[in-house]
Write a protein that holds these residues in place. Structure first.
Motif, PDB file in Angstrom:
ATOM      1  N   ASP A 153       0.817  -1.235   0.022  1.00 42.15           N
ATOM      2  CA  ASP A 153       0.056  -0.125  -0.022  1.00 42.15           C
ATOM      3  C   ASP A 153       0.983   1.324   0.052  1.00 42.15           C
ATOM      4  O   ASP A 153       0.640   2.266  -0.716  1.00 42.15           O
ATOM      5  N   GLU A 154       2.282   1.303   0.819  1.00 40.50           N
ATOM      6  CA  GLU A 154       2.687   2.482   0.984  1.00 40.50           C
ATOM      7  C   GLU A 154       3.369   2.718  -0.596  1.00 40.50           C
ATOM      8  O   GLU A 154       3.574   3.883  -0.807  1.00 40.50           O
ATOM      9  N   THR A 155       3.812   1.828  -1.000  1.00 41.80           N
ATOM     10  CA  THR A 155       4.541   1.766  -2.462  1.00 41.80           C
ATOM     11  C   THR A 155       3.564   2.367  -3.258  1.00 41.80           C
ATOM     12  O   THR A 155       4.062   3.329  -4.217  1.00 41.80           O
ATOM     13  N   ALA A 156       2.417   1.909  -3.382  1.00 43.87           N
ATOM     14  CA  ALA A 156       1.495   2.169  -4.446  1.00 43.87           C
ATOM     15  C   ALA A 156       1.041   3.756  -4.215  1.00 43.87           C
ATOM     16  O   ALA A 156       0.752   4.469  -5.024  1.00 43.87           O
ATOM     17  N   SER A 157       0.975   4.090  -3.087  1.00 41.86           N
ATOM     18  CA  SER A 157       0.747   5.428  -2.552  1.00 41.86           C
ATOM     19  C   SER A 157       1.767   6.519  -2.904  1.00 41.86           C
ATOM     20  O   SER A 157       1.379   7.782  -3.395  1.00 41.86           O
ATOM     21  N   GLN A 158       3.045   6.041  -2.848  1.00 39.54           N
ATOM     22  CA  GLN A 158       4.068   6.997  -3.220  1.00 39.54           C
ATOM     23  C   GLN A 158       3.957   6.989  -4.791  1.00 39.54           C
ATOM     24  O   GLN A 158       4.321   8.259  -5.152  1.00 39.54           O
ATOM     25  N   ALA A 159       3.918   6.081  -5.406  1.00 43.07           N
ATOM     26  CA  ALA A 159       3.826   6.088  -6.802  1.00 43.07           C
ATOM     27  C   ALA A 159       2.797   6.897  -7.340  1.00 43.07           C
ATOM     28  O   ALA A 159       2.819   7.488  -8.408  1.00 43.07           O
ATOM     29  N   GLN A 160       1.563   6.798  -6.778  1.00 46.32           N
ATOM     30  CA  GLN A 160       0.305   7.478  -6.917  1.00 46.32           C
ATOM     31  C   GLN A 160       0.577   8.938  -7.089  1.00 46.32           C
ATOM     32  O   GLN A 160       0.378  10.093  -7.851  1.00 46.32           O
ATOM     33  N   ARG A 161       1.470   9.587  -5.814  1.00 44.88           N
ATOM     34  CA  ARG A 161       1.842  10.902  -5.722  1.00 44.88           C
ATOM     35  C   ARG A 161       2.704  11.445  -6.835  1.00 44.88           C
ATOM     36  O   ARG A 161       2.745  12.473  -7.389  1.00 44.88           O
ATOM     37  N   VAL A 162       3.631  10.614  -7.124  1.00 43.97           N
ATOM     38  CA  VAL A 162       4.656  10.850  -8.254  1.00 43.97           C
ATOM     39  C   VAL A 162       3.902  11.322  -9.586  1.00 43.97           C
ATOM     40  O   VAL A 162       4.055  12.049 -10.096  1.00 43.97           O
ATOM     41  N   VAL A 163       2.923  10.215  -9.900  1.00 42.27           N
ATOM     42  CA  VAL A 163       2.164  10.285 -11.173  1.00 42.27           C
ATOM     43  C   VAL A 163       1.702  11.622 -10.924  1.00 42.27           C
ATOM     44  O   VAL A 163       1.382  12.371 -12.030  1.00 42.27           O
ATOM     45  N   ALA A 164       0.611  11.946  -9.967  1.00 38.40           N
ATOM     46  CA  ALA A 164       0.024  13.049 -10.039  1.00 38.40           C
ATOM     47  C   ALA A 164       0.902  14.250 -10.094  1.00 38.40           C
ATOM     48  O   ALA A 164       0.435  15.306 -10.612  1.00 38.40           O
TER      49      ALA A 164
ATOM     50  N   GLY B 229      -1.553   0.156 -13.351  1.00 35.52           N
ATOM     51  CA  GLY B 229      -2.320  -0.541 -12.273  1.00 35.52           C
ATOM     52  C   GLY B 229      -2.328  -0.048 -11.120  1.00 35.52           C
ATOM     53  O   GLY B 229      -2.463  -1.094 -10.032  1.00 35.52           O
ATOM     54  N   ILE B 230      -2.254   1.287 -10.767  1.00 31.53           N
ATOM     55  CA  ILE B 230      -2.141   1.665  -9.388  1.00 31.53           C
ATOM     56  C   ILE B 230      -3.213   2.713  -8.996  1.00 31.53           C
ATOM     57  O   ILE B 230      -3.240   3.585  -8.426  1.00 31.53           O
ATOM     58  N   GLU B 231      -4.511   2.317  -9.723  1.00 29.04           N
ATOM     59  CA  GLU B 231      -5.561   3.366  -9.396  1.00 29.04           C
ATOM     60  C   GLU B 231      -5.994   3.405  -8.153  1.00 29.04           C
ATOM     61  O   GLU B 231      -5.959   2.412  -7.333  1.00 29.04           O
ATOM     62  N   PRO B 232      -6.237   4.758  -7.323  1.00 25.48           N
ATOM     63  CA  PRO B 232      -6.669   4.675  -6.031  1.00 25.48           C
ATOM     64  C   PRO B 232      -7.906   4.044  -5.776  1.00 25.48           C
ATOM     65  O   PRO B 232      -8.968   3.960  -6.427  1.00 25.48           O
ATOM     66  N   THR B 233      -8.083   3.329  -4.774  1.00 25.94           N
ATOM     67  CA  THR B 233      -9.277   2.482  -4.379  1.00 25.94           C
ATOM     68  C   THR B 233     -10.360   3.567  -3.722  1.00 25.94           C
ATOM     69  O   THR B 233      -9.618   4.410  -2.808  1.00 25.94           O
ATOM     70  N   ALA B 234     -11.496   3.406  -3.759  1.00 26.44           N
ATOM     71  CA  ALA B 234     -12.430   4.278  -3.078  1.00 26.44           C
ATOM     72  C   ALA B 234     -12.771   3.796  -1.627  1.00 26.44           C
ATOM     73  O   ALA B 234     -12.877   2.549  -1.524  1.00 26.44           O
ATOM     74  N   LYS B 235     -12.716   4.659  -0.812  1.00 29.97           N
ATOM     75  CA  LYS B 235     -12.815   4.319   0.546  1.00 29.97           C
ATOM     76  C   LYS B 235     -14.232   4.002   0.827  1.00 29.97           C
ATOM     77  O   LYS B 235     -14.941   5.008   0.608  1.00 29.97           O
ATOM     78  N   VAL B 236     -14.797   3.168   1.431  1.00 34.52           N
ATOM     79  CA  VAL B 236     -16.161   2.861   1.932  1.00 34.52           C
ATOM     80  C   VAL B 236     -16.121   2.956   3.466  1.00 34.52           C
ATOM     81  O   VAL B 236     -15.535   2.394   4.246  1.00 34.52           O
ATOM     82  N   ASP B 237     -17.031   3.769   3.879  1.00 30.60           N
ATOM     83  CA  ASP B 237     -17.350   4.010   5.275  1.00 30.60           C
ATOM     84  C   ASP B 237     -18.382   3.243   5.846  1.00 30.60           C
ATOM     85  O   ASP B 237     -19.285   2.770   5.595  1.00 30.60           O
TER      86      ASP B 237
END
Length: 57
Positions: free
Chosen positions: A21-32, A49-57
């Motif tokens: 999860d941490e690696t995917a989050s870092q990659a998402q920030r770089v892409v953004a 293949g690192i789309e953010p997942t929707a959080k369900v409350d």
């Protein structure tokens, strides 16, 4: 000259390992940070293949 296509270097689905999860989050920030706009960001994240997942409350 046409591109070489072989199956010798293909990766089997069972050999793929999900990103932490941490690696995917870092990659998402770089892409953004480098994307020109939101649509390009979504497209690049999908391609990687690192789309953010929707959080369900």
């Amino acid at each position: 000259m046409p591109a070489k296509t072989t199956t010798d270097t293909d990766i089997a689905d069972e050999d793929l390992v999900p990103l932490a999860d941490e690696t995917a989050s870092q990659a998402q920030r770089v892409v953004a940070a480098y994307a020109a706009d939101a649509d390009e960001c979504r497209m690049l994240l999908a391609m990687l293949g690192i789309e953010p997942t929707a959080k369900v409350d």
